[in-house]
Motif scaffolding. Sequence first.
Motif, PDB file in Angstrom:
ATOM      1  N   THR A   1     -22.918  14.595   8.226  1.00 43.93           N
ATOM      2  CA  THR A   1     -22.339  15.901   7.902  1.00 43.93           C
ATOM      3  C   THR A   1     -21.317  15.791   6.779  1.00 43.93           C
TER       4      THR A   1
ATOM      5  N   ALA B   1     -23.098   5.373  23.172  1.00 38.91           N
ATOM      6  CA  ALA B   1     -23.799   6.473  22.501  1.00 38.91           C
ATOM      7  C   ALA B   1     -22.816   7.379  21.772  1.00 38.91           C
ATOM      8  N   THR B   2     -21.671   7.634  22.387  1.00 31.87           N
ATOM      9  CA  THR B   2     -20.660   8.484  21.750  1.00 31.87           C
ATOM     10  C   THR B   2     -20.177   7.871  20.448  1.00 31.87           C
TER      11      THR B   2
ATOM     12  N   VAL C   1     -21.700   5.590  18.496  1.00 32.05           N
ATOM     13  CA  VAL C   1     -22.761   5.552  17.482  1.00 32.05           C
ATOM     14  C   VAL C   1     -23.025   6.950  16.922  1.00 32.05           C
ATOM     15  N   LEU C   2     -23.112   7.946  17.808  1.00 29.55           N
ATOM     16  CA  LEU C   2     -23.377   9.312  17.346  1.00 29.55           C
ATOM     17  C   LEU C   2     -22.229   9.860  16.513  1.00 29.55           C
ATOM     18  N   ALA C   3     -20.987   9.558  16.924  1.00 30.99           N
ATOM     19  CA  ALA C   3     -19.830  10.035  16.155  1.00 30.99           C
ATOM     20  C   ALA C   3     -19.870   9.486  14.737  1.00 30.99           C
TER      21      ALA C   3
ATOM     22  N   THR D   1     -16.486  16.678  12.674  1.00 31.40           N
ATOM     23  CA  THR D   1     -17.734  16.549  13.422  1.00 31.40           C
ATOM     24  C   THR D   1     -17.704  15.343  14.361  1.00 31.40           C
ATOM     25  N   GLY D   2     -17.227  14.215  13.838  1.00 32.69           N
ATOM     26  CA  GLY D   2     -17.103  13.037  14.691  1.00 32.69           C
ATOM     27  C   GLY D   2     -16.167  13.286  15.858  1.00 32.69           C
TER      28      GLY D   2
ATOM     29  N   LEU E   1     -22.632   8.218  13.076  1.00 36.06           N
ATOM     30  CA  LEU E   1     -23.814   8.666  12.340  1.00 36.06           C
ATOM     31  C   LEU E   1     -23.729  10.148  11.967  1.00 36.06           C
ATOM     32  N   ILE E   2     -23.417  10.982  12.957  1.00 34.88           N
ATOM     33  CA  ILE E   2     -23.356  12.420  12.690  1.00 34.88           C
ATOM     34  C   ILE E   2     -22.202  12.742  11.764  1.00 34.88           C
TER      35      ILE E   2
ATOM     36  N   VAL F   1     -17.954  15.143  18.592  1.00 31.71           N
ATOM     37  CA  VAL F   1     -18.825  14.253  19.364  1.00 31.71           C
ATOM     38  C   VAL F   1     -18.000  13.430  20.349  1.00 31.71           C
TER      39      VAL F   1
ATOM     40  N   GLY G   1     -18.156  13.285  24.431  1.00 34.97           N
ATOM     41  CA  GLY G   1     -18.252  12.054  25.207  1.00 34.97           C
ATOM     42  C   GLY G   1     -17.122  11.922  26.214  1.00 34.97           C
TER      43      GLY G   1
END
Length: 199
Positions: A48, A36-37, A39-41, A159-160, A43-44, A163, A167
């Motif tokens: 951004t 999840a960390t 993928v979110l890093a 931003t990444g 995508l986010i 995230v 994590g």
Amino acid sequence: MTSTHGARPRRVRLWRWRKNPLRRRSDLVEAWLLLATLVLALLIGAFTGVAAAGVVNGAIEDRREHTRPVPAVLVEDAAHALPASVAEDGDGGVWAKVRWSAPDGSTRTGRAEVDTEAKAGSAATVWNDSEGRLVSAPPEGADARFQIVMAGITVAVATGGLVVLGGWLGRSRLRGQRLAEWEAEWQRVEPSWRKRMTG
């Protein structure tokens, strides 16, 4: 017969995703957290970064819309400009005093970057905002693209990184919890183990 003495243990990849007697619930939670960390890093960070690039591009477009080049006249020889007025942007110009007419017809003076060989009375071009104030020229071409791209990359990485940091903190907490569980289990097992070893 081949000796296995000194052989390195084989690393089992993705072991947290495979069912095995040694895998704990916290191991599977950690695996999902890492996924999840990541993928979110990505995508986010990408979202951004694109948003930041759009904001900077909009700001540059706004500057272009609200500024205009204005003819001016050099009031002093560029050679007489103070040494402290030498521009530091690598263009090799100096900041000399110039005079121009504002939209309301008033005459204004200020300092603008001109060539070092320019003489008093020679023509120059300055940039004004809607109220006739002296402003810097809006970036164009490669300079504008560089600013937009760098803004996007900087925000995306920052931003990444946040995230990933979140994590990592979550993973550290899971590891602390796992160590506490191991300690509790050892406290239950240790007495019987000690009896067998000393009996």
